[in-house]
Write an enzyme that holds these catalytic residues in place. Sequence first.
Site, PDB file in Angstrom:
ATOM      1  CG  HIS A 163      21.547  28.187 -30.602  1.00  0.00           C
ATOM      2  ND1 HIS A 163      20.600  28.754 -29.785  1.00  0.00           N
ATOM      3  CD2 HIS A 163      21.467  28.873 -31.766  1.00  0.00           C
ATOM      4  CE1 HIS A 163      19.980  29.730 -30.431  1.00  0.00           C
ATOM      5  NE2 HIS A 163      20.488  29.832 -31.619  1.00  0.00           N
ATOM      6  CD  GLU A 265      23.266  31.292 -29.985  1.00  0.00           C
ATOM      7  OE1 GLU A 265      23.767  30.984 -31.090  1.00  0.00           O
ATOM      8  OE2 GLU A 265      22.265  32.027 -29.878  1.00  0.00           O
TER       9      GLU A 265
HETATM   10  O1  TA6 Z   1      21.783  32.309 -32.633  1.00  0.00           O
HETATM   11  C1  TA6 Z   1      20.935  33.332 -33.044  1.00  0.00           C
HETATM   12  C2  TA6 Z   1      20.093  32.826 -34.204  1.00  0.00           C
HETATM   13  O2  TA6 Z   1      20.877  32.616 -35.353  1.00  0.00           O
HETATM   14  C3  TA6 Z   1      18.970  33.845 -34.438  1.00  0.00           C
HETATM   15  O3  TA6 Z   1      19.205  34.608 -35.605  1.00  0.00           O
HETATM   16  C4  TA6 Z   1      17.716  32.969 -34.515  1.00  0.00           C
HETATM   17  O4  TA6 Z   1      17.523  32.522 -35.827  1.00  0.00           O
HETATM   18  C5  TA6 Z   1      18.104  31.862 -33.546  1.00  0.00           C
HETATM   19  O5  TA6 Z   1      19.459  31.577 -33.868  1.00  0.00           O
HETATM   20  C6  TA6 Z   1      17.203  30.650 -33.532  1.00  0.00           C
HETATM   21  O6  TA6 Z   1      17.315  29.934 -34.716  1.00  0.00           O
HETATM   22  P1  TA6 Z   1      16.336  28.640 -34.918  1.00  0.00           P
HETATM   23  O7  TA6 Z   1      16.675  28.098 -36.251  1.00  0.00           O
HETATM   24  O8  TA6 Z   1      16.672  27.670 -33.793  1.00  0.00           O
HETATM   25  O9  TA6 Z   1      14.943  29.168 -34.772  1.00  0.00           O
END
Ligand code: TA6
Length: 293
Positions: A163, A265
Amino acid sequence: MLSEYFGIDRRIVFDHTIDGYAPFVSLNSPHGSCRIALHGAHILSYIPHGTRDDLLWLSECAIYEEGTAIRGGIPICWPWFASEGSPAHGFARNRVWEVVRSGIDENDDPHITLRLEFDKETLALWPYRFVLELDIFVSKKLTIALRAKNVDEQSFSFTEALHTYLNISDVSDIRIKGLSGCHYSNSLDGKTYLEEGNITIDAEVDRIYSDASAVCQIEDSGRKRTITVYKENSLNTVVWNPWIEKSSGMKDMADGAYRSMVCVESANTAPNYITLSPGSIHEMRINISHKNF
Ligand code: TA6
């Protein structure tokens, strides 16, 4: 103990910067440096030579408490992506990983391998026996391999993401190239769209691109550099920026900080489940590099 077994002079250096928190390790190559928290096997920083600014964005308000994911860097989402399970993005980023190997190659470039194995806590969240390893190699680029092995007697399926939070001059100054012609699921309205051209961002963006195995380039006109994210064995790319309202509700994100980051990501998200039979292995690999212009 870690330094004794896995430290290598100035190339691989461990530190305990935060009392009561898992150690950190810095990989210092002749071509750049990288800093990793053993908590979550979380890459926090990557600064290649030839650029002053970190290629990775890390929140100044990140929370360093066991069990809490660090905001920024490269969180490991495993064995599920987003809310496909609980906790969101899986448990791998919330656990302390162990060091299993380290070394330097013939070019004096360092590498390290971290490991997370199943235990009673993970079995309570996800009833499968696994070994997860992360290889990190710093040369003229940052190479990362996320490798999952099924050590159970039954098959299991998972989704995953590296991510990656990228550090940009300003969200209005970037274009993301490489996803034109891919369909994406817009997590904000649940609808599917076709990407046509380069991506620019002027509002909240939360998109899961499918058939997206191509290289992505983030062109940053403010910093006059292009960051390239190359990947293998990843069918999805996720692009996320929380924008004003979403980020204002995040206690680990400073006001306005959304402007200096974008997530690109490398992932395998539903329905691209990875299914491993007993004894089999899957590896998703990326490398991150930059070029000034
Ligand atoms: O990758 C995008 C995502 O799934 C968004 O929907 C947002 O939730 C982000 O990840 C961050 O997630 P987190 O659990 O690290 O706050």
